[in-house]
Write a protein that holds these residues in place. Structure first.
Motif, short mmCIF file in Angstrom:
data_model
loop_
_atom_site.label_atom_id
_atom_site.label_comp_id
_atom_site.label_asym_id
_atom_site.label_seq_id
_atom_site.Cartn_x
_atom_site.Cartn_y
_atom_site.Cartn_z
N UNK A 101 0.81 -1.23 0.00
CA UNK A 101 0.00 0.00 0.00
C UNK A 101 0.84 1.28 0.00
N UNK A 102 2.16 1.16 0.13
CA UNK A 102 2.98 2.36 0.22
C UNK A 102 2.87 3.23 -1.02
N UNK A 103 2.62 2.64 -2.17
CA UNK A 103 2.53 3.43 -3.41
C UNK A 103 1.31 4.34 -3.45
N UNK A 104 0.35 4.15 -2.53
CA UNK A 104 -0.88 4.94 -2.54
C UNK A 104 -0.69 6.29 -1.86
N UNK A 105 0.37 6.99 -2.21
CA UNK A 105 0.66 8.28 -1.60
C UNK A 105 -0.06 9.39 -2.36
N UNK A 106 -1.38 9.33 -2.35
CA UNK A 106 -2.22 10.35 -2.95
C UNK A 106 -3.45 10.51 -2.06
N UNK A 107 -4.17 11.62 -2.24
CA UNK A 107 -5.34 11.84 -1.41
C UNK A 107 -4.95 12.02 0.05
N UNK A 108 -5.67 11.37 0.97
CA UNK A 108 -5.38 11.51 2.40
C UNK A 108 -3.94 11.14 2.78
N UNK A 109 -3.37 10.11 2.13
CA UNK A 109 -2.00 9.71 2.45
C UNK A 109 -1.01 10.82 2.11
N UNK A 110 -1.24 11.47 0.98
CA UNK A 110 -0.36 12.57 0.60
C UNK A 110 -0.53 13.75 1.57
N UNK A 111 -1.75 14.01 1.97
CA UNK A 111 -2.03 15.13 2.86
C UNK A 111 -1.30 15.01 4.19
N UNK A 112 -1.27 13.79 4.75
CA UNK A 112 -0.62 13.60 6.06
C UNK A 112 0.83 13.13 5.94
N UNK A 113 1.35 13.04 4.70
CA UNK A 113 2.72 12.54 4.46
C UNK A 113 2.91 11.17 5.11
N UNK A 114 2.04 10.23 4.73
CA UNK A 114 2.03 8.92 5.37
C UNK A 114 3.38 8.22 5.26
N UNK A 115 3.99 8.25 4.08
CA UNK A 115 5.26 7.56 3.90
C UNK A 115 6.33 8.11 4.84
N UNK A 116 6.35 9.42 5.04
CA UNK A 116 7.34 10.02 5.93
C UNK A 116 7.22 9.49 7.36
N UNK A 117 6.01 9.19 7.77
CA UNK A 117 5.80 8.68 9.12
C UNK A 117 6.01 7.17 9.21
N UNK A 118 6.10 6.49 8.06
CA UNK A 118 6.12 5.04 8.09
C UNK A 118 7.39 4.37 7.57
N UNK A 119 8.05 4.98 6.57
CA UNK A 119 9.11 4.17 5.96
C UNK A 119 10.22 4.98 5.31
N UNK A 120 10.81 5.89 6.06
CA UNK A 120 12.01 6.59 5.58
C UNK A 120 13.22 5.98 6.27
N UNK A 121 14.11 5.46 5.46
CA UNK A 121 15.28 4.76 6.01
C UNK A 121 16.54 5.18 5.25
#
Length: 374
Positions: A101-121
């Motif tokens: 689901x990480x590729x779904x960085x649009x809509x609400x996920x983009x708004x809250x920067x979901x990837x930044x909170x979940x998987x920056x390494x």
């Protein structure tokens, strides 16, 4: 008499004009029926994505993450090797599910920067340890991005001490460690909860009804997120950067799950790649990127062959090359680095087709900038 004849002529001309207009309309109508528009149904595609891809994907992840939250809570309440093992297993399973689901960085996920909170390494170990010592931290700060999410949990569950017994002792003796682990999981839960609830609320209809092709449309946002994910976070992040393609020097410590190692890093990468392939091809008979491009008659800019056939074939080739880097991706980056570079190069071949030819065929403007230097 003359006036009567004049009126008759005018009436006849009016009747002829009416008949001509009627005939023209009938011809136009029959022409439309014989040649219906071949424009792909964007709303059907968006509906398929929303109801059969994104929402079920998020549900699957939410189920795994709920278990992770339960198991980490049990571990911090009573640190033992048994509760540590259960928390670690739940982390692995949720981390694998995240790749879908990480590729779904649009809509609400983009708004809250979901990837930044979940998987920056790689995670910022020094920053994490400072946070733990201080007992105060703000996960919304830009500097805190690499101090949270799955990579932080990798360190906290696998690397905070030399072995399992020492890890358990660290948590048993340190309330600050227990609190930080709890806070990382709670922040992930809060952020994802916002995204999940919006997709199960009003955003689904907003997404489906935004059927244009401009930069703010759902189609444009999805295609840009998909292309960006494949290029920067899968191709470069999972393979290129640790393989040293940008620096000339292998950097194996920059892989995912670097503290756990073993077979997990490659499993994360291949799961992500398989998700990219599945999203492109979709299900037979259902709307998908592939079906949409076929309806447009999309061609490869270099060969003039079917674009979808070439993308599908290249994605299969790059998956096979990626999968060959097993079983231990960390060791491969060090001892078989040429194979890792070859995997990156196969992915790069698909980047052009996706980022240039696919977006062009769909009249989508690429709204992100590739900044990895190649």
């Amino acid at each position: 008499m003359r006036n009567s004849m004049k009126r008759s002529v005018v009436t006849a001309l009016a009747l002829l004009l009416s008949a001509w207009v009627l005939l023209s309309c009938q011809k136009d109508s029959s022409g439309d029926a014989a040649n219906p528009s071949t424009e792909p149904d964007r709303k059907a595609l968006l509906t398929q994505w929303a109801d059969s891809v994104v929402k079920p994907g998020y549900k699957g992840f939410n189920d795994k993450f709920s278990v992770l939250k339960t198991k980490t809570t049990a571990f911090t309440a009573a640190p033992t090797t048994a509760t540590l093992t259960e928390a670690r297993q739940a982390w692995q399973q949720a981390y694998v599910e995240w790749q879908k689901v990480e590729m779904f960085e649009f809509g609400p996920a983009e708004t809250v920067s979901l990837r930044n909170h979940f998987n920056i390494y790689p995670t910022d170990v020094a920053g994490i340890n400072r946070n733990i010592s201080a007992g105060t931290y703000n996960f919304e700060l830009a500097t805190a991005i690499p101090q949270q999410g799955f990579p932080a949990l990798d360190y906290l569950l696998n690397g905070v001490a030399a072995d399992d017994a020492a890890i358990v002792q660290q948590y048993a003796s340190s309330e600050k460690h227990r609190r930080y682990l709890t806070d990382v999981v709670n922040k992930m839960s809060e952020t994802f909860g916002t995204v999940y609830s919006q997709w199960n609320g009003s955003y689904r209809d907003t997404f489906v009804n935004n059927t244009g092709t401009d930069a703010s449309s759902s189609l444009s946002r999805v295609v840009n997120a998909y292309s960006l994910y494949y290029e920067r976070f899968l191709r470069a992040g999972k393979v290129g950067i640790p393989a040293g393609t940008m620096t000339g020097t292998p950097l194996p410590d920059k892989i995912e799950a670097v503290y756990y190692k073993g077979t997990l890093p490659l499993q994360l990468a291949t799961t992500a790649h398989a998700a990219v392939q599945q999203f492109f091809n979709g299900r037979t008979g259902r709307p998908s990127l592939r079906a949409y491009l076929d309806a447009l008659g999309a061609k490869d800019s270099r060969t003039n062959q079917s674009l979808t056939s070439l993308i599908d074939a290249q994605l299969k080739t790059s998956y096979q090359q990626l999968n060959s880097l097993g079983p231990d991706l960390y060791t491969t980056m060090r001892s078989r680095n040429a194979d890792a570079v070859a995997s990156y190069n196969e992915m790069q071949k698909a980047v052009r087709m996706i980022k240039v030819d696919m977006t062009s065929a769909m009249s989508i403007t690429v709204t992100y900038v590739d900044n990895d230097g190649d």
